[in-house]
Design a protein around this motif. Sequence first.
Motif, PDB file in Angstrom:
ATOM      1  N   GLU A 149       0.807  -1.218   0.000  1.00 39.73           N
ATOM      2  CA  GLU A 149       0.000   0.000   0.000  1.00 39.73           C
ATOM      3  C   GLU A 149       0.839   1.267   0.000  1.00 39.73           C
ATOM      4  N   SER A 150       2.128   1.164   0.304  1.00 38.77           N
ATOM      5  CA  SER A 150       2.952   2.370   0.372  1.00 38.77           C
ATOM      6  C   SER A 150       4.025   2.431  -0.716  1.00 38.77           C
ATOM      7  N   ILE A 151       3.897   1.604  -1.758  1.00 36.01           N
ATOM      8  CA  ILE A 151       4.862   1.606  -2.852  1.00 36.01           C
ATOM      9  C   ILE A 151       4.289   2.354  -4.045  1.00 36.01           C
ATOM     10  N   GLU A 152       5.028   3.337  -4.542  1.00 38.52           N
ATOM     11  CA  GLU A 152       4.575   4.091  -5.713  1.00 38.52           C
ATOM     12  C   GLU A 152       4.425   3.163  -6.917  1.00 38.52           C
ATOM     13  N   ARG A 153       3.402   3.410  -7.716  1.00 39.03           N
ATOM     14  CA  ARG A 153       3.082   2.508  -8.826  1.00 39.03           C
ATOM     15  C   ARG A 153       4.079   2.565  -9.972  1.00 39.03           C
ATOM     16  N   ASP A 154       4.955   3.588  -9.983  1.00 41.23           N
ATOM     17  CA  ASP A 154       5.933   3.661 -11.062  1.00 41.23           C
ATOM     18  C   ASP A 154       7.226   2.930 -10.703  1.00 41.23           C
ATOM     19  N   MET A 155       7.216   2.210  -9.594  1.00 36.42           N
ATOM     20  CA  MET A 155       8.382   1.458  -9.157  1.00 36.42           C
ATOM     21  C   MET A 155       8.250  -0.024  -9.547  1.00 36.42           C
ATOM     22  N   ILE A 156       9.392  -0.672  -9.736  1.00 36.40           N
ATOM     23  CA  ILE A 156       9.418  -2.119  -9.863  1.00 36.40           C
ATOM     24  C   ILE A 156       9.442  -2.684  -8.448  1.00 36.40           C
ATOM     25  N   ALA A 157       8.590  -3.653  -8.157  1.00 34.73           N
ATOM     26  CA  ALA A 157       8.515  -4.224  -6.812  1.00 34.73           C
ATOM     27  C   ALA A 157       8.530  -5.740  -6.901  1.00 34.73           C
ATOM     28  N   ILE A 158       9.387  -6.374  -6.107  1.00 34.20           N
ATOM     29  CA  ILE A 158       9.481  -7.831  -6.096  1.00 34.20           C
ATOM     30  C   ILE A 158       9.470  -8.317  -4.651  1.00 34.20           C
ATOM     31  N   PRO A 159       8.904  -9.511  -4.389  1.00 35.65           N
ATOM     32  CA  PRO A 159       8.834 -10.021  -3.020  1.00 35.65           C
ATOM     33  C   PRO A 159      10.224 -10.262  -2.436  1.00 35.65           C
TER      34      PRO A 159
END
Length: 304
Positions: A149-159
Amino acid sequence: MTDPDLSDLGALVAVAQARSFRAAASLRGVSASSLSEAIRRLEARIGVRLLNRTTRSVTPTEAGTQLLERLMPALGEITGALDALNSFRDSPTGTLRLNVPIIVAQRILPPITSRFLLAYPGITLEVSASDTFIDVLAAGFDAGIRYDESIERDMIAIPVGPRTQRFILAAAPSYLAVNGTPQHPRDLLDHACIRHRFASGVIPNWEFERNGKVVKITPKGRVIASTAEMGIGAAVAGLGVVCTFEEYLSEALQSGQLVPVMEPWWQEFTGPRLYYPSRTHMPAPLRAFVDFIKSPEERTLART
């Protein structure tokens, strides 16, 4: 005018991004006084004040802003050029700077980073633990770890780490013997609840969900803790019901100092994620860390 030293220019960028000598010093692993001396030396060589300093803030002057606008891309190119040399080595080198929540720094990251550093002896790791949301890139970090919920949508995010976690409730047997055991979130309104205050000053409500039904309550109690350890200590002392990450409570539950409360209402949520910008020239230490946590071995360990 003599040419400025490259390290002094790097100090200027670090202080300007962090808006603080102390914060910049923490990120770079040096003393605040050494950064202050570097800025004074740079201003003396250039003959222009670059930073306005007060007891509360550090901000670039007009001249400093103009210099930083041209300097930061140039230093980025230098960093990229040096990172490119990592491809000629058997193992990448450099510093990986991460900003992570306290729970991740204390209970999730240590075994992962231990394995990572053993696999990459040329990499130095700097971890800053804070529950305050910041612009990690502007603050000089390579990447951050946060929850969805606190990660900007323009970032790549991995578990990274466990794929799911839980908030759970517990209390001391002595407390429950006197006050009874709550069965429903509404019952908590008649109990002493041990609340948590974030560094921002926010004291969150407690939220529960079961069979698609969401219940939110505003807990009450005499204990407001700023750390998980403080809250757990109060619960063990019999001062009320505590609600926090399962990882924090596992030891007290196993020892019998605390017992589980309202298990059917325990909240499960997606685990933390490493996030970083979508950029072509990723620093070699960050690329190595991303590849490491995406490896089949680490994915297997994350599920156990």
